[in-house]
Scaffold this motif. Structure first.
Motif, PDB file in Angstrom:
ATOM      1  N   GLY A 138     -32.086 -35.315  -2.265  1.00 47.77           N
ATOM      2  CA  GLY A 138     -32.326 -36.565  -2.989  1.00 47.77           C
ATOM      3  C   GLY A 138     -31.769 -36.442  -4.398  1.00 47.77           C
ATOM      4  O   GLY A 138     -32.100 -35.489  -5.113  1.00 47.77           O
ATOM      5  N   ASN A 139     -30.895 -37.358  -4.774  1.00 46.09           N
ATOM      6  CA  ASN A 139     -30.364 -37.402  -6.133  1.00 46.09           C
ATOM      7  C   ASN A 139     -31.081 -38.538  -6.859  1.00 46.09           C
ATOM      8  O   ASN A 139     -30.809 -39.701  -6.601  1.00 46.09           O
ATOM      9  CB  ASN A 139     -28.845 -37.649  -6.087  1.00 46.09           C
ATOM     10  CG  ASN A 139     -28.264 -37.861  -7.477  1.00 46.09           C
ATOM     11  OD1 ASN A 139     -28.926 -37.655  -8.488  1.00 46.09           O
ATOM     12  ND2 ASN A 139     -27.004 -38.286  -7.517  1.00 46.09           N
ATOM     13  N   TRP A 140     -31.984 -38.159  -7.754  1.00 43.93           N
ATOM     14  CA  TRP A 140     -32.789 -39.183  -8.436  1.00 43.93           C
ATOM     15  C   TRP A 140     -32.042 -39.849  -9.592  1.00 43.93           C
ATOM     16  O   TRP A 140     -32.572 -40.757 -10.209  1.00 43.93           O
ATOM     17  CB  TRP A 140     -34.095 -38.562  -8.951  1.00 43.93           C
ATOM     18  CG  TRP A 140     -35.123 -38.352  -7.880  1.00 43.93           C
ATOM     19  CD1 TRP A 140     -35.003 -38.664  -6.549  1.00 43.93           C
ATOM     20  CD2 TRP A 140     -36.438 -37.802  -8.032  1.00 43.93           C
ATOM     21  NE1 TRP A 140     -36.153 -38.351  -5.876  1.00 43.93           N
ATOM     22  CE2 TRP A 140     -37.058 -37.815  -6.769  1.00 43.93           C
ATOM     23  CE3 TRP A 140     -37.144 -37.289  -9.123  1.00 43.93           C
ATOM     24  CZ2 TRP A 140     -38.349 -37.343  -6.557  1.00 43.93           C
ATOM     25  CZ3 TRP A 140     -38.436 -36.813  -8.925  1.00 43.93           C
ATOM     26  CH2 TRP A 140     -39.031 -36.848  -7.655  1.00 43.93           C
ATOM     27  N   LEU A 195     -26.727 -36.869   1.060  1.00 41.72           N
ATOM     28  CA  LEU A 195     -27.070 -36.891  -0.361  1.00 41.72           C
ATOM     29  C   LEU A 195     -27.520 -38.319  -0.647  1.00 41.72           C
ATOM     30  O   LEU A 195     -26.722 -39.254  -0.550  1.00 41.72           O
ATOM     31  CB  LEU A 195     -25.859 -36.482  -1.208  1.00 41.72           C
ATOM     32  CG  LEU A 195     -26.080 -36.360  -2.720  1.00 41.72           C
ATOM     33  CD1 LEU A 195     -27.227 -35.411  -3.054  1.00 41.72           C
ATOM     34  CD2 LEU A 195     -24.805 -35.866  -3.410  1.00 41.72           C
ATOM     35  N   VAL A 196     -28.808 -38.460  -0.941  1.00 43.28           N
ATOM     36  CA  VAL A 196     -29.452 -39.775  -0.929  1.00 43.28           C
ATOM     37  C   VAL A 196     -29.826 -40.193  -2.342  1.00 43.28           C
ATOM     38  O   VAL A 196     -30.498 -39.437  -3.048  1.00 43.28           O
ATOM     39  CB  VAL A 196     -30.730 -39.712  -0.050  1.00 43.28           C
ATOM     40  CG1 VAL A 196     -31.331 -41.099   0.104  1.00 43.28           C
ATOM     41  CG2 VAL A 196     -30.432 -39.072   1.297  1.00 43.28           C
ATOM     42  N   GLY A 197     -29.422 -41.372  -2.754  1.00 41.22           N
ATOM     43  CA  GLY A 197     -29.780 -41.879  -4.080  1.00 41.22           C
ATOM     44  C   GLY A 197     -31.035 -42.730  -4.001  1.00 41.22           C
ATOM     45  O   GLY A 197     -32.151 -42.220  -3.905  1.00 41.22           O
ATOM     46  N   GLY A 198     -30.861 -44.048  -4.019  1.00 38.88           N
ATOM     47  CA  GLY A 198     -31.977 -44.992  -4.105  1.00 38.88           C
ATOM     48  C   GLY A 198     -33.111 -44.719  -3.128  1.00 38.88           C
ATOM     49  O   GLY A 198     -34.290 -44.778  -3.503  1.00 38.88           O
ATOM     50  N   ALA A 199     -32.785 -44.398  -1.888  1.00 35.60           N
ATOM     51  CA  ALA A 199     -33.825 -44.224  -0.867  1.00 35.60           C
ATOM     52  C   ALA A 199     -34.582 -42.902  -1.009  1.00 35.60           C
ATOM     53  O   ALA A 199     -35.530 -42.641  -0.269  1.00 35.60           O
ATOM     54  CB  ALA A 199     -33.220 -44.335   0.533  1.00 35.60           C
ATOM     55  N   GLY A 236     -19.670 -32.980 -10.229  1.00 39.35           N
ATOM     56  CA  GLY A 236     -18.580 -33.916  -9.971  1.00 39.35           C
ATOM     57  C   GLY A 236     -19.011 -35.205  -9.303  1.00 39.35           C
ATOM     58  O   GLY A 236     -18.215 -35.870  -8.634  1.00 39.35           O
ATOM     59  N   HIS A 237     -20.279 -35.600  -9.501  1.00 40.08           N
ATOM     60  CA  HIS A 237     -20.703 -36.893  -8.949  1.00 40.08           C
ATOM     61  C   HIS A 237     -19.803 -37.991  -9.521  1.00 40.08           C
ATOM     62  O   HIS A 237     -19.394 -37.934 -10.675  1.00 40.08           O
ATOM     63  CB  HIS A 237     -22.175 -37.154  -9.296  1.00 40.08           C
ATOM     64  CG  HIS A 237     -22.736 -38.310  -8.541  1.00 40.08           C
ATOM     65  ND1 HIS A 237     -22.500 -39.607  -8.916  1.00 40.08           N
ATOM     66  CD2 HIS A 237     -23.482 -38.370  -7.407  1.00 40.08           C
ATOM     67  CE1 HIS A 237     -23.094 -40.430  -8.044  1.00 40.08           C
ATOM     68  NE2 HIS A 237     -23.692 -39.685  -7.122  1.00 40.08           N
ATOM     69  N   SER A 238     -19.545 -39.011  -8.728  1.00 37.01           N
ATOM     70  CA  SER A 238     -18.612 -40.062  -9.172  1.00 37.01           C
ATOM     71  C   SER A 238     -19.099 -40.763 -10.442  1.00 37.01           C
ATOM     72  O   SER A 238     -18.288 -41.235 -11.238  1.00 37.01           O
ATOM     73  CB  SER A 238     -18.391 -41.081  -8.062  1.00 37.01           C
ATOM     74  OG  SER A 238     -19.615 -41.666  -7.683  1.00 37.01           O
ATOM     75  N   ALA A 253     -19.507 -47.176  -1.434  1.00 38.92           N
ATOM     76  CA  ALA A 253     -20.739 -47.204  -0.626  1.00 38.92           C
ATOM     77  C   ALA A 253     -21.963 -46.786  -1.434  1.00 38.92           C
ATOM     78  O   ALA A 253     -23.082 -46.834  -0.940  1.00 38.92           O
ATOM     79  CB  ALA A 253     -20.582 -46.281   0.582  1.00 38.92           C
ATOM     80  N   ILE A 254     -21.759 -46.394  -2.698  1.00 38.80           N
ATOM     81  CA  ILE A 254     -22.878 -45.886  -3.510  1.00 38.80           C
ATOM     82  C   ILE A 254     -23.632 -47.043  -4.150  1.00 38.80           C
ATOM     83  O   ILE A 254     -23.047 -47.833  -4.896  1.00 38.80           O
ATOM     84  CB  ILE A 254     -22.379 -44.918  -4.597  1.00 38.80           C
ATOM     85  CG1 ILE A 254     -21.791 -43.657  -3.962  1.00 38.80           C
ATOM     86  CG2 ILE A 254     -23.507 -44.564  -5.562  1.00 38.80           C
ATOM     87  CD1 ILE A 254     -21.220 -42.659  -4.941  1.00 38.80           C
ATOM     88  N   GLY A 255     -24.914 -47.143  -3.824  1.00 37.49           N
ATOM     89  CA  GLY A 255     -25.771 -48.152  -4.456  1.00 37.49           C
ATOM     90  C   GLY A 255     -25.440 -49.583  -4.095  1.00 37.49           C
ATOM     91  O   GLY A 255     -25.909 -50.518  -4.727  1.00 37.49           O
TER      92      GLY A 255
END
Ligand code: 13P
Length: 241
Positions: free
Chosen positions: A8-10, A223-227, A95-97, A169-171
């Motif tokens: 999870g990437n908060w 690698l999960v952001g919002g969820a 190196g996250h976008s 596809a991010i967010g």
């Protein structure tokens, strides 16, 4: 053997109090999680210390969202690898976008950060992926190949995770088709010297698409952001079928 890794990437979400509140709801769900799945949370720097204490003895590992390449020094606003390892951090996203797009991260600095993370015993999660414009122009394969070539110079592929995160596809809720993510991840694997590197997919991963994503043969995790911000939803993702 490729390991399954769900992280999870908060991003820039959650105070310490909110992070503890999350853990109290999330940890009980892990009793159902198959033991071979690696579960990682990557909160903001300010949450790491309190979460590390809370997670002592649990199976959840901590990751940071960035790391500087020097051991210490006059680098205002940066965090060094020994500061992370001292408090029990094991992984670091590099190196996250969003760092490439908003904070001037280049292939050169990504490469420096990767090598420093490994030198101090952290496992990097390297993010690569194309913009919508690059995809529409048919440049996805070339772009990712160039990123890997430059980012991985002198990087040890036995202590590395890669995340394929198409930027469009991010967010956005606009998930990459699972079969297409599988295809691109296969191409990434072809370019590596070590076939055992785990490669995750990231970009609008949700409880309702994780099963299909994880059913793909090349995809080793997410690698999960919002969820990942909500305990029940991240638990459903970690406990995918
Ligand atoms: P979302 O899951 O919110 O699309 O974010 C993905 C991501 O950037 C994870 O690093």
């Amino acid at each position: 053997m490729r390991k399954i890794v769900i992280a999870g990437n908060w991003k820039m979400f959650k105070t310490q109090a909110e992070s503890e509140n999350f853990l109290s709801g999330f940890l009980p769900h892990l009793e159902e999680t198959p033991s071979e799945r690696e579960v990682i949370l990557c909160p903001p720097f300010t949450d790491l210390s309190v979460m590390s204490k809370y997670l002592h003895g649990s199976r959840v590992n901590l990751g940071a969202q960035n790391v500087h390449w020097e051991e210490n020094g006059a680098y205002t606003g940066e965090i060094a690898a020994p500061m992370l390892t001292e408090i029990g951090v094991r992984y670091v996203i590099i190196g996250h976008s969003e760092r490439r797009q908003y904070f001037g991260e280049t292939e050169e600095t990504v490469n420096l950060r990767l090598k420093a993370a490994q030198k101090y015993g952290l496992t990097p999660i390297l993010c690569v992926g194309e913009t919508k414009q690059q995809r529409d122009a048919g440049e996805t394969e070339k772009l990712i190949s160039t990123q890997l070539e430059k980012d991985l110079v002198d990087v040890d592929q036995t202590n590395l995770i890669i995340a394929y995160e198409p930027i469009w596809a991010i967010g956005t809720g606009d998930t990459c088709e699972a079969t297409e993510a599988n295809r691109v991840i296969g191409l990434i694997r072809d370019q590596l010297t070590n076939p055992h590197v785990s490669i995750q997919y990231g970009g609008s991963v949700k409880p309702n698409n994780i099963d299909e994503i994880m059913a793909q043969p090349e995809i080793d995790g997410a690698l999960v952001g919002g969820a990942s911000l909500e305990a029940d939803s991240f638990a459903r993702i970690v406990n995918y079928q």
